[in-house]
Write an enzyme that holds these catalytic residues in place. Structure first.
Site, PDB file in Angstrom:
ATOM      1  N   CYS A  91       0.811  -1.229   0.000  1.00 32.04           N
ATOM      2  CA  CYS A  91       0.000   0.000   0.000  1.00 32.04           C
ATOM      3  C   CYS A  91       0.836   1.268   0.000  1.00 32.04           C
ATOM      4  O   CYS A  91       0.393   2.313  -0.476  1.00 32.04           O
ATOM      5  CB  CYS A  91      -0.932   0.014   1.203  1.00 32.04           C
ATOM      6  SG  CYS A  91      -1.966  -1.441   1.259  1.00 32.04           S
ATOM      7  N   HIS A 116      -3.909   6.972   1.175  1.00 32.44           N
ATOM      8  CA  HIS A 116      -4.117   5.643   0.598  1.00 32.44           C
ATOM      9  C   HIS A 116      -5.525   5.192   0.978  1.00 32.44           C
ATOM     10  O   HIS A 116      -5.938   5.331   2.135  1.00 32.44           O
ATOM     11  CB  HIS A 116      -3.067   4.678   1.148  1.00 32.44           C
ATOM     12  CG  HIS A 116      -3.454   3.247   0.991  1.00 32.44           C
ATOM     13  ND1 HIS A 116      -3.798   2.717  -0.237  1.00 32.44           N
ATOM     14  CD2 HIS A 116      -3.576   2.236   1.889  1.00 32.44           C
ATOM     15  CE1 HIS A 116      -4.113   1.447  -0.071  1.00 32.44           C
ATOM     16  NE2 HIS A 116      -3.992   1.131   1.200  1.00 32.44           N
ATOM     17  N   ASN A 121     -10.024  -0.860  -2.286  1.00 27.25           N
ATOM     18  CA  ASN A 121      -8.615  -0.591  -1.977  1.00 27.25           C
ATOM     19  C   ASN A 121      -7.768  -1.147  -3.132  1.00 27.25           C
ATOM     20  O   ASN A 121      -7.750  -2.351  -3.360  1.00 27.25           O
ATOM     21  CB  ASN A 121      -8.291  -1.283  -0.644  1.00 27.25           C
ATOM     22  CG  ASN A 121      -6.843  -1.137  -0.218  1.00 27.25           C
ATOM     23  OD1 ASN A 121      -5.968  -0.838  -1.024  1.00 27.25           O
ATOM     24  ND2 ASN A 121      -6.585  -1.370   1.055  1.00 27.25           N
TER      25      ASN A 121
HETATM   26  O1  UT7 Z   1      -4.240  -1.080   2.990  1.00 27.13           O
HETATM   27  C1  UT7 Z   1      -4.251  -1.755   4.169  1.00 27.13           C
HETATM   28  C2  UT7 Z   1      -5.239  -2.842   3.921  1.00 27.13           C
HETATM   29  N1  UT7 Z   1      -6.064  -3.255   4.954  1.00 27.13           N
HETATM   30  C3  UT7 Z   1      -6.805  -2.464   5.740  1.00 27.13           C
HETATM   31  O2  UT7 Z   1      -6.745  -1.272   5.781  1.00 27.13           O
HETATM   32  C4  UT7 Z   1      -7.768  -3.189   6.592  1.00 27.13           C
HETATM   33  C5  UT7 Z   1      -7.932  -2.616   7.957  1.00 27.13           C
HETATM   34  N2  UT7 Z   1      -8.957  -3.354   8.658  1.00 27.13           N
HETATM   35  C6  UT7 Z   1     -10.246  -3.229   8.360  1.00 27.13           C
HETATM   36  O3  UT7 Z   1     -10.593  -2.450   7.489  1.00 27.13           O
HETATM   37  C7  UT7 Z   1     -11.233  -4.039   9.152  1.00 27.13           C
HETATM   38  O4  UT7 Z   1     -10.566  -4.773  10.133  1.00 27.13           O
HETATM   39  C8  UT7 Z   1     -12.056  -5.002   8.248  1.00 27.13           C
HETATM   40  C9  UT7 Z   1     -13.033  -4.205   7.414  1.00 27.13           C
HETATM   41  C10 UT7 Z   1     -11.171  -5.839   7.373  1.00 27.13           C
HETATM   42  C11 UT7 Z   1     -12.864  -5.967   9.111  1.00 27.13           C
HETATM   43  O5  UT7 Z   1     -13.658  -5.246  10.023  1.00 27.13           O
HETATM   44  P1  UT7 Z   1     -13.649  -5.664  11.560  1.00 27.13           P
HETATM   45  O6  UT7 Z   1     -14.638  -4.808  12.225  1.00 27.13           O
HETATM   46  O7  UT7 Z   1     -12.243  -5.589  12.060  1.00 27.13           O
HETATM   47  O8  UT7 Z   1     -14.189  -7.132  11.513  1.00 27.13           O
HETATM   48  P2  UT7 Z   1     -13.520  -8.480  12.063  1.00 27.13           P
HETATM   49  O9  UT7 Z   1     -12.416  -8.930  11.193  1.00 27.13           O
HETATM   50  O10 UT7 Z   1     -13.263  -8.347  13.520  1.00 27.13           O
HETATM   51  O11 UT7 Z   1     -14.728  -9.465  11.876  1.00 27.13           O
HETATM   52  C12 UT7 Z   1     -15.994  -9.258  12.543  1.00 27.13           C
HETATM   53  C13 UT7 Z   1     -16.961 -10.292  12.033  1.00 27.13           C
HETATM   54  C14 UT7 Z   1     -16.415 -11.715  12.089  1.00 27.13           C
HETATM   55  O12 UT7 Z   1     -17.471 -12.588  12.423  1.00 27.13           O
HETATM   56  P3  UT7 Z   1     -17.649 -13.098  13.923  1.00 27.13           P
HETATM   57  O13 UT7 Z   1     -16.385 -13.828  14.247  1.00 27.13           O
HETATM   58  O14 UT7 Z   1     -17.843 -11.877  14.760  1.00 27.13           O
HETATM   59  O15 UT7 Z   1     -18.845 -13.971  13.823  1.00 27.13           O
HETATM   60  C15 UT7 Z   1     -16.014 -11.976  10.645  1.00 27.13           C
HETATM   61  O16 UT7 Z   1     -16.044 -13.341  10.315  1.00 27.13           O
HETATM   62  O17 UT7 Z   1     -17.285 -10.039  10.669  1.00 27.13           O
HETATM   63  C16 UT7 Z   1     -17.084 -11.227   9.900  1.00 27.13           C
HETATM   64  N3  UT7 Z   1     -16.700 -10.849   8.552  1.00 27.13           N
HETATM   65  C17 UT7 Z   1     -17.591 -10.597   7.578  1.00 27.13           C
HETATM   66  N4  UT7 Z   1     -18.917 -10.636   7.555  1.00 27.13           N
HETATM   67  C18 UT7 Z   1     -19.540 -10.312   6.408  1.00 27.13           C
HETATM   68  C19 UT7 Z   1     -15.451 -10.662   8.061  1.00 27.13           C
HETATM   69  N5  UT7 Z   1     -15.518 -10.293   6.762  1.00 27.13           N
HETATM   70  C20 UT7 Z   1     -16.836 -10.243   6.441  1.00 27.13           C
HETATM   71  C21 UT7 Z   1     -17.530  -9.923   5.266  1.00 27.13           C
HETATM   72  N6  UT7 Z   1     -18.878  -9.982   5.296  1.00 27.13           N
HETATM   73  N7  UT7 Z   1     -16.901  -9.566   4.131  1.00 27.13           N
END
Ligand code: UT7
Length: 352
Positions: free
Chosen positions: A117, A278, A308
């Site tokens: 990134c 970014h 992204n």
């Molecule tokens: O350029 C750098 C690239 N990366 C980033 O900038 C990413 C930075 N991080 C984020 O943007 C966030 O962490 C995410 C958007 C990736 C995820 O959001 P989060 O609030 O941190 O969610 P999480 O990973 O803690 O997951 C929460 C829940 C989980 O389910 P349970 O365990 O609570 O039942 C995941 O399995 O959301 C679930 N989940 C989804 N549900 C629906 C994860 N991905 C998805 C999805 N759709 N696409």
């Protein structure tokens, strides 16, 4: 006379195919609501498999940037190519782009950057140094990604897959004797979280960092295994991300590295005409905006449309902002990025 460096031309290209959150709902367990709430993303673009690649998209963006800089492509003496989704493991996309653009003169050189990134920021800093020393006069810097070829479209990969999109952005960096241009660049890295946002297999690691058992490497005298049966069978062949750690670290590092650039130049956040962050996640950009006390008008976001696009995100956003008349002579433009590595960086540009 002291040489400064400036961005003399910008271009971007995104593939035609629009993939909405609703389209992704059809192939994995996810919802438009979840994606929009957590990331702000509504659509992303995917390139045409077998026809478009990271290099071909980069060539389209580069052609526009070259034209806008008012130079002939044969004037390009150095290509810097940032990507995490190269056409080949080797050689890099820099030489493929050189071939695609038919840059044939003997002085040309090409460099690939693997800083995900923050690749474009790293590239900008390298270009800035080469221009200021007088080594090169027309540097073509590109960030491009064809993520869609390497994502897991099952529910297991949803936390990564819904975020990323394809595209390319390009800039021509030239010397100038005018005051301004690229004022300062700041680069950082911390390898202690290397595997927290990574595309590990296939690779030449042989299990060294994470244990060979995880990947099913047999005992043998010679390595010779790039992709093991276990990796393949268990589909341990996609990017993985510890989203929460990336998020938490990003919201600390973005403001920190922007402040570093402001301190170096004796400027204040209120002096920034436009911040082009970014496009990692709209929530991250909003957090950074608030922390710096910037208005909506001072931050360019387009993640809603493109997702992204990693190394391509800063140059695509900067080009869009420039096309919209938001980047004018005399403006103070701030670029910043954070991502896998972890690596992060910033730049301040007095637009000329
Ligand atoms: O350029 C750098 C690239 N990366 C980033 O900038 C990413 C930075 N991080 C984020 O943007 C966030 O962490 C995410 C958007 C990736 C995820 O959001 P989060 O609030 O941190 O969610 P999480 O990973 O803690 O997951 C929460 C829940 C989980 O389910 P349970 O365990 O609570 O039942 C995941 O399995 O959301 C679930 N989940 C989804 N549900 C629906 C994860 N991905 C998805 C999805 N759709 N696409």
């Amino acid at each position: 006379m002291k040489l400064n460096s400036k961005i003399a031309g910008l271009g971007y290209y995104v593939p035609e195919r629009i993939v909405s959150n609703q389209d992704l709902e059809k192939v994995m367990e996810t919802t438009d609501e979840w994606i929009q709430e957590r990331t702000g993303i509504q659509n992303r673009r995917y390139g045409k498999p077998h026809e478009e690649t990271t290099t071909t998209m980069a060539a389209k963006a580069a052609t526009i940037a070259i034209e806008r800089a008012g130079i002939d492509k044969e004037a390009i003496d150095f290509i810097i190519f940032a990507t995490l989704s190269p056409d080949y493991f080797f050689p890099g996309c820099g030489v493929l782009l050189q071939r695609e653009l038919k840059i044939t003169h003997k002085e040309a050189a090409a460099l690939d950057i693997r800083n995900q990134c923050s690749g474009f920021l790293y590239g900008l800093s390298i270009a800035d140094q080469f221009i200021k020393t007088g080594q090169y006069k027309n540097i073509l810097l590109v960030g491009a990604e064809m993520h869609s070829m390497g994502l897991d479209f099952t529910t297991r990969g949803r936390n990564v897959t819904v975020i990323f999109g394809d595209g390319a952005g390009a800039a021509i960096i030239q010397p100038t004797e005018e005051e301004g241009g690229i004022l300062t660049t700041h680069l950082h890295s911390d390898g202690s979280h290397a595997e927290e946002l990574a595309f590990i297999n296939p690779g030449c690691h042989g299990g060294y960092h994470l244990g060979k058992e995880r990947f099913g490497y047999p005992e043998q005298e010679y390595g010779g295994i790039f992709l093991t049966e276990k990796m393949w069978k268990e589909e341990d062949i996609y990017p993985n991300m510890n989203g929460q750690l990336v998020f938490k670290t990003a919201v600390t590092k973005f403001p920190e590295v922007i402040q570093e650039a402001l301190d170096k130049t004796g400027l204040k956040s209120t002096d920034i005409s436009l911040l082009v962050p970014h496009q990692a996640n709209l929530r991250i950009s909003q957090f950074v905006q608030k922390k710096l006390g910037l208005s909506d008008d001072q931050v360019w976001n387009n993640i809603q449309k493109y997702g992204n696009t990693t190394a391509a995100s800063v140059p695509i956003a900067l080009t869009e902002a420039w096309e919209a008349g938001k980047v004018k002579k005399g403006d103070l433009v701030c670029l910043a990025a954070f991502g896998s590595g972890f690596t992060w960086g910033s730049a301040l540009i007095r637009w000329i």
